[in-house]
Design an enzyme around this catalytic site. Structure first.
Site, short mmCIF file in Angstrom:
data_model
loop_
_atom_site.label_atom_id
_atom_site.label_comp_id
_atom_site.label_asym_id
_atom_site.label_seq_id
_atom_site.Cartn_x
_atom_site.Cartn_y
_atom_site.Cartn_z
CE LYS A 138 30.07 11.14 12.33
NZ LYS A 138 28.60 10.99 12.34
CB THR A 177 26.94 8.93 15.15
OG1 THR A 177 27.18 9.48 13.87
CG2 THR A 177 28.24 8.91 15.91
CE LYS A 212 24.83 11.00 19.38
NZ LYS A 212 25.00 10.46 17.83
P1 NA7 Z 1 18.01 15.62 14.93
O1 NA7 Z 1 17.56 16.76 13.88
O2 NA7 Z 1 17.86 16.05 16.22
O3 NA7 Z 1 16.82 14.46 14.42
C1 NA7 Z 1 16.65 13.24 15.67
C2 NA7 Z 1 15.82 12.33 14.82
O4 NA7 Z 1 15.61 11.22 15.54
C3 NA7 Z 1 14.39 12.92 14.92
O5 NA7 Z 1 13.65 12.53 13.69
C4 NA7 Z 1 13.82 12.53 16.19
O6 NA7 Z 1 12.36 12.16 16.30
C5 NA7 Z 1 14.61 11.09 16.39
N1 NA7 Z 1 14.39 10.36 17.53
C6 NA7 Z 1 15.00 10.73 18.74
N2 NA7 Z 1 15.03 10.06 19.65
C7 NA7 Z 1 14.03 9.20 19.28
C8 NA7 Z 1 13.34 7.89 19.72
N3 NA7 Z 1 13.78 7.46 21.02
N4 NA7 Z 1 12.57 7.31 19.02
C9 NA7 Z 1 12.35 7.57 17.78
N5 NA7 Z 1 12.90 8.40 17.17
C10 NA7 Z 1 13.82 9.29 17.94
O7 NA7 Z 1 19.20 14.76 14.45
P2 NA7 Z 1 20.04 14.57 13.19
O8 NA7 Z 1 19.36 14.39 12.18
O9 NA7 Z 1 20.95 15.90 13.03
O10 NA7 Z 1 21.24 13.59 13.51
C11 NA7 Z 1 20.61 12.46 13.72
C12 NA7 Z 1 21.71 11.25 13.75
O11 NA7 Z 1 22.76 11.50 12.72
C13 NA7 Z 1 22.38 11.43 15.09
O12 NA7 Z 1 22.94 10.14 15.56
C14 NA7 Z 1 23.72 12.44 14.89
O13 NA7 Z 1 24.89 12.33 15.63
C15 NA7 Z 1 24.11 11.90 13.44
P3 NA7 Z 1 11.56 13.71 16.56
O14 NA7 Z 1 11.35 14.52 15.43
O15 NA7 Z 1 12.35 14.66 17.69
O16 NA7 Z 1 10.51 13.40 17.49
#
Ligand code: NA7
Length: 309
Positions: free
Chosen positions: A172, A97, A240
């Site tokens: 959304k 999102t 957010k």
């Molecule tokens: P989570 O469980 O907090 O997972 C977030 C994922 O995004 C997680 O795999 C993170 O990797 C990854 N992430 C976050 N920042 C980065 C950057 N800068 N680069 C690469 N990967 C990143 O969130 P949800 O799964 O509940 O939600 C995800 C989205 O769907 C969000 O927009 C919601 O609003 C709806 P990590 O494992 O922390 O290294």
């Protein structure tokens, strides 16, 4: 055949990991990447797919890349990291999102490499991701949408295109106004039920069956009353989303008072260190409000002192 496109998945968080599993079950998943490598290594070993060393490496072995990361800058960073591995004709589908403008910016960067883009944010929560019953709100071209449909249907029960790139995120945003408003109402109501000494579990079961029934009351009513906030949708993510809505309101020159109230509440919960809890942790503030005297201690509290009738 179209249904067997090779897919890579980036972002194996609470939503992404179960979605990647559905893509695997449908025969599409070939590779995964996650910023914290351990998550990707564990899932790849479990499913027998590749744990890519970086986003570009993942892209090199795929036809379609799906992403599910936290926020706007994270998505654009991943898009930039993908670019060296992408080939003309590939498709990137983002299920995070983010703001509609961010989706359009991602599409612009990818178009330079002749790569298509769809914004495809989700509703239905972690349960929907696990059960493969999500609604997928898509923005982008019709041809890209038809190409993506078999992949999106592996985890989505309703997969609907709302218009060009950005339209999925706009839809959304509309959804999140309702999510935030319903949470405000349900948490406030259940804190009041507790305050009035009602059997609040019976309140959830009984009122949930009538006009006040909602997904949130049904799925989160009992757990919030038990003080359990470990499941579901992290409140830092809704905060957010409410920031995205505040920017949309400014751009449209409108007021969104429900959004403003909820945003202030979640900012407070974040400051108190509850950012990783489910959004139902909002009941903490509603319970405090009651204690701090927003409501009288009992309906018949005697009023004394100057000005009393
Ligand atoms: P989570 O469980 O907090 O997972 C977030 C994922 O995004 C997680 O795999 C993170 O990797 C990854 N992430 C976050 N920042 C980065 C950057 N800068 N680069 C690469 N990967 C990143 O969130 P949800 O799964 O509940 O939600 C995800 C989205 O769907 C969000 O927009 C919601 O609003 C709806 P990590 O494992 O922390 O290294």
């Amino acid at each position: 055949m179209e249904g067997r496109q090779r897919a890579g998945f980036i972002g194996l968080g609470a939503m992404g990991e179960p979605m990647a599993r559905h893509l695997h079950r449908a025969g599409h998943l070939v590779a995964v990447w996650n910023r914290t490598p351990a998550r990707a290594v564990a899932l790849a070993a479990d499913l027998g797919v590749v744990a890519a060393a970086d986003p570009a490496g993942l892209a090199a072995g795929c036809d379609v890349v799906l992403t599910c990361v936290s926020a706007d800058d994270d998505l654009l960073g991943v898009v930039d990291a993908l670019l060296p591995g992408l080939r003309p004709g590939m498709l990137v589908i983002d299920t995070s999102t983010v703001a509609p403008d961010t989706a359009r910016e991602a599409a612009r960067r990818l178009a330079v490499a002749e790569v298509g883009f769809l914004d495809a944010p989700l509703t239905g929560g972690v349960e929907g991701a696990r059960n493969g019953t999500l609604s997928v709100l898509v923005g982008g071209g019709e041809a890209e949408f038809e190409r993506a449909r078999p992949l999106l249907e592996s985890f989505g029960r309703r997969v609907v295109r709302f218009g060009p790139v950005g339209a999925g995120q706009a839809t959304k945003a509309v959804n999140q106004v309702m999510v935030a408003g319903i949470a405000e109402a349900v948490c406030e109501a259940l804190a009041l039920a507790q305050r009035l000494g009602l059997d609040s579990a019976a309140v959830v079961d009984t009122l949930g069956n009538g006009a006040a029934g909602s997904w949130f009351l049904d799925k989160r009513g009992h757990s919030m009353l038990a003080g359990r906030f470990d499941v579901g949708f992290k409140l830092r993510l809704l905060h957010k989303d409410l920031g995205i809505l505040a920017a949309l309101a400014r751009a449209e020159g409108i007021d969104l008072p429900v959004v403003e109230a909820a945003r202030a509440d979640y900012a407070r919960l974040l400051a108190l260190g509850h950012g990783d809890e489910d959004i139902s942790a909002l009941i903490r503030l509603k319970q405090e409000n009651v204690k701090s005297g927003t409501l009288p201690a009992t309906p018949s509290l005697p009023v004394t002192g100057p000005g009393a009738p």
